[in-house]
Write an enzyme that holds these catalytic residues in place. Structure first.
Site, mmCIF file in Angstrom:
data_model
loop_
_atom_site.group_PDB
_atom_site.id
_atom_site.type_symbol
_atom_site.label_atom_id
_atom_site.label_comp_id
_atom_site.label_asym_id
_atom_site.label_seq_id
_atom_site.Cartn_x
_atom_site.Cartn_y
_atom_site.Cartn_z
ATOM 1 N N MET A 125 6.496 -26.143 2.553
ATOM 2 C CA MET A 125 7.783 -25.646 3.049
ATOM 3 C C MET A 125 7.602 -24.288 3.716
ATOM 4 O O MET A 125 6.902 -23.416 3.205
ATOM 5 C CB MET A 125 8.792 -25.507 1.910
ATOM 6 N N VAL A 137 -18.637 -16.896 -6.705
ATOM 7 C CA VAL A 137 -18.935 -15.472 -6.602
ATOM 8 C C VAL A 137 -18.761 -14.866 -7.989
ATOM 9 O O VAL A 137 -17.696 -14.959 -8.595
ATOM 10 C CB VAL A 137 -18.021 -14.781 -5.575
ATOM 11 N N HIS A 146 -0.540 -14.430 -2.837
ATOM 12 C CA HIS A 146 0.580 -14.921 -2.018
ATOM 13 C C HIS A 146 1.595 -15.752 -2.796
ATOM 14 O O HIS A 146 2.627 -16.141 -2.246
ATOM 15 C CB HIS A 146 0.044 -15.752 -0.844
ATOM 16 N N TYR A 147 1.287 -16.064 -4.041
ATOM 17 C CA TYR A 147 2.169 -16.823 -4.938
ATOM 18 C C TYR A 147 2.628 -18.125 -4.262
ATOM 19 O O TYR A 147 1.804 -18.959 -3.918
ATOM 20 C CB TYR A 147 3.326 -15.954 -5.395
ATOM 21 N N LYS A 169 -18.857 -1.244 -23.071
ATOM 22 C CA LYS A 169 -19.037 -1.517 -24.494
ATOM 23 C C LYS A 169 -19.027 -3.035 -24.647
ATOM 24 O O LYS A 169 -18.013 -3.692 -24.398
ATOM 25 C CB LYS A 169 -17.932 -0.890 -25.335
#
Length: 651
Positions: free
Chosen positions: A46, A167, A319-320, A492
């Site tokens: 959309m 990566v 970009h959700y 740590k």
């Protein structure tokens, strides 16, 4: 050097940027983990800035700019590839079940259709639809066809696409990315773009999290001769997207469940119930396929675009639910930034730094917990001491305080800040995962301390395997860089699969330590008080060893004294006693053994007056160190008078 620009991410955003850069004459390589897993394939396509009613003005402007680019952009891709992208300026109809207030109808830029008009315009809607909004400028694209067109265009233009590449880390030096570490080795370029979607936070401490969406596809039966739907229906908790190939897409759930895979009965049921209510005819059509995907969500649901903390690293992620819509404008903006060094003013609204702004109301540390290196003043390790003492040196870095503290378990951020001040510590350990996920008590933690005065010790708390710990350690290093500590390679190391006693895994700790040392980390491993393991960790290159006094948070004090003494006697790196100390007397006792430093968190944070206890622990650490240097009296099995017996007066 493999290319001018290396793009991490082979979804629609990464590929769109790659094509745009290549068309401008740039040599581009794309690293793709799994093309089919990208959020691109899980979308509905959309293009709906109006129907979505985006509230943020800058975001609304960005989305409308991108929608306006779509006709020419998709036409260019189709000319390059000879394939269709499925772009369709069909408009979007948003039916409602309750009539909105008349003032809203009057102010809306869309067209309002009453009950009669909407049922005439789109026959077959549910009987309880009372009207709706018509958004004629919104459109759709077949997201999967678009992804394939971008892939084909990239290949036809000579863009190198490396598939099945994971990566694992960004290799950085002095504010530059000098390579990316992958499952096939190090790959280098002049410039880098992070467009890894929901997986971006595995490489940088960006607040990008996966938001799962479930979807399904329905196929029109042969007895329906024409498309009954010729526009997208944007309903309540459902959208229905008809395709010209006679399929209909239903979506989508929005679930904050991490990377939990697969479709669920509840998810499918909610989609079908909402879709059938909106368009009842769907109940007679056959389900062809269902799937899920992970949207890259940020806390404000806006993307992260533009420059980063490294000069040659550009960000294009988060970009959700608007990744498909924003692909053309993102590609243009990022290409302008890289090729022409031109930053569009709109990018300021989407810069990553918006998540790192210090709250103006947060009290900041003012004490001078300073290092001997640099131009900062030097604190005396033991004020007015009659004995000289060498400073604490870890991985070549010099510290005056021998007390390290933590940031967890405090009742408030303010109490933590005050306790750090009173402790006079120079090293504060921070749980990377808790900061990343904004765990309660850790919101705003990264901004709460003055990292120009405190050395951050990122820790891998919560990691159950060596692999998890390695990944989180890399994130911790990036978090430190974002907060201004460019040369901070400390970590740590905690590998704790035991949820009841929280005892560290010696094998996993050693495995993780070996790898992290190879990657240039200064590793401070948390371990059981095991002298053999301590020696082995020192041999593989760890900067310290950190044996526990007793289980984490137990406050049981020194239960492993004999083993800690053996570790101290044989170590050639600093020994930091970590976990279990509950009182200042126990802190002093640990230092009297010859420990180089202490790490104390629970005993301070859980005290009735945490800042006062932090001050007491500081005094105890100093007293214990001075007592160790002074050398205690020998222990005897018999009494010895404290007053001399010679020269007494006879009576």
């Amino acid at each position: 050097m493999t290319s001018d620009v290396l793009i991490i991410g082979g979804g629609v955003i990464g590929l769109a940027i790659a094509v745009e850069l290549k068309l401008r004459g740039t040599n581009v390589t794309v690293l793709c983990r799994d093309f089919q897993a990208a959020a691109t394939h899980a979308a509905a396509g959309m293009l709906a800035p109006d129907a979505e009613m985006i509230q943020d003005p800058a975001m609304g402007k960005l989305c409308r700019r991108s929608r306006a680019l779509y006709p020419e952009w998709t036409s260019k891709l189709e000319d390059l590839t000879g394939t269709s992208t499925g772009y369709w300026a069909c408009g979007i109809l948003a039916p409602v079940y309750q009539t909105p207030d008349s003032s809203i109808v009057g102010e809306s830029p869309a067209y309002w259709l009453d009950q009669t008009a909407i049922h005439q315009y789109q026959p077959g809607l549910g009987n309880d639809v009372v009207g709706g909004w018509w958004y004629p400028e919104d459109a759709q694209v077949d997201n999967r066809a678009l992804a394939q067109a971008l892939w084909t265009a990239a290949q036809s233009l000579g863009i190198e696409i490396k598939e099945n590449i994971t990566v694992e880390g960004l290799i950085q030096q002095q504010g530059q990315v000098i390579g990316v570490q992958t499952n096939i080795g190090v790959i280098r370029a002049s410039h880098y773009v992070l467009a890894a979607g929901a997986w971006s936070s595995e490489l940088l401490p960006l607040p990008v999290t996966p938001r799962k969406g479930q979807m399904l596809k329905i196929q029109l039966p042969d007895f329906v001769p024409e498309l009954p739907l010729r526009r997208v229906l944007f309903g309540e908790n459902i959208y229905i997207v008809p395709r010209r190939n006679r399929s209909i897409i239903l979506g989508a759930t929005s679930e904050d469940v991490g990377f939990t895979a697969n479709n669920t009965p509840e998810g499918m049921q909610s989609l079908l119930e909402n879709a059938i209510r909106l368009y009842p005819k769907l109940k007679d059509y056959s389900i062809q396929k269902f799937w899920w995907g992970f949207r890259p969500a940020t806390p404000d649901e806006l993307p992260i675009l533009g420059t980063s903390h490294c000069e040659n690293l550009t960000l294009a992620t988060g970009h959700y639910r608007n990744g498909i819509l924003l692909a053309p404008v993102t590609a243009a903006l990022i290409a302008d930034l890289i090729c022409e060094h031109k930053s569009d003013p709109i990018l300021a609204h989407f810069h990553y730094s918006r998540f790192h702004t210090k709250p103006s109301t947060a009290p900041m540390l003012t004490h001078s917990a300073n290092f001997t290196n640099g131009d900062r003043p030097v604190l005396s390790p033991i004020p007015n001491s009659p004995l000289a003492d060498s400073p604490l040196i870890i991985a070549g870095k010099t510290f005056q305080s021998r007390l390290m503290t933590g940031t967890g378990k405090y009742r408030s951020i303010a109490e933590m800040q005050q306790s750090v001040v009173q402790s006079c510590c120079q090293i504060v350990t921070v749980a990377v995962r808790r900061v990343q996920t904004k765990t309660p008590g850790h919101e705003g933690l990264a901004e709460a301390l003055d990292w120009s005065k405190i050395w951050m010790l990122p820790n891998t708390a919560g990691c159950q395997t060596a692999e998890e710990a390695i990944r989180v350690a890399r994130l911790g290093r990036e978090m430190a860089k974002l907060l201004g500590q460019e040369d901070n390679n400390f970590v740590k190391l905690e590998v704790i699969p035991d949820s009841k006693y929280l005892l560290p895994d010696p094998i996993g700790t050693l495995q993780a330590a070996e790898q992290l040392v190879k990657e240039g980390f200064a590793v401070l491993p948390y371990i059981n008080a095991d002298p053999m393991l301590a020696k082995r960790l020192e041999e593989v290159g760890c900067a310290t060893v950190m044996p526990l006094a007793s289980p984490i948070g137990s406050g049981q004090g020194l239960k492993t004294t004999a083993n800690i003494q053996i570790i101290i006697e044989n170590a050639h790196v600093p020994v930091v006693v970590d976990a279990g100390i509950g009182s200042p007397s126990e802190a002093s006792q640990a230092m009297e053994l010859g420990a180089d430093a202490l790490l104390i968190n629970s005993a301070i944070a859980l005290a009735q007056n945490a800042p006062a206890m932090a001050y007491a622990m500081n005094l105890a650490t100093v007293a214990g160190r001075l007592a160790y240097l002074a050398g205690r009296m020998p222990i005897k099995s018999y009494a010895s008078p404290s007053s001399p017996v010679t020269g007494t007066i006879n009576t």
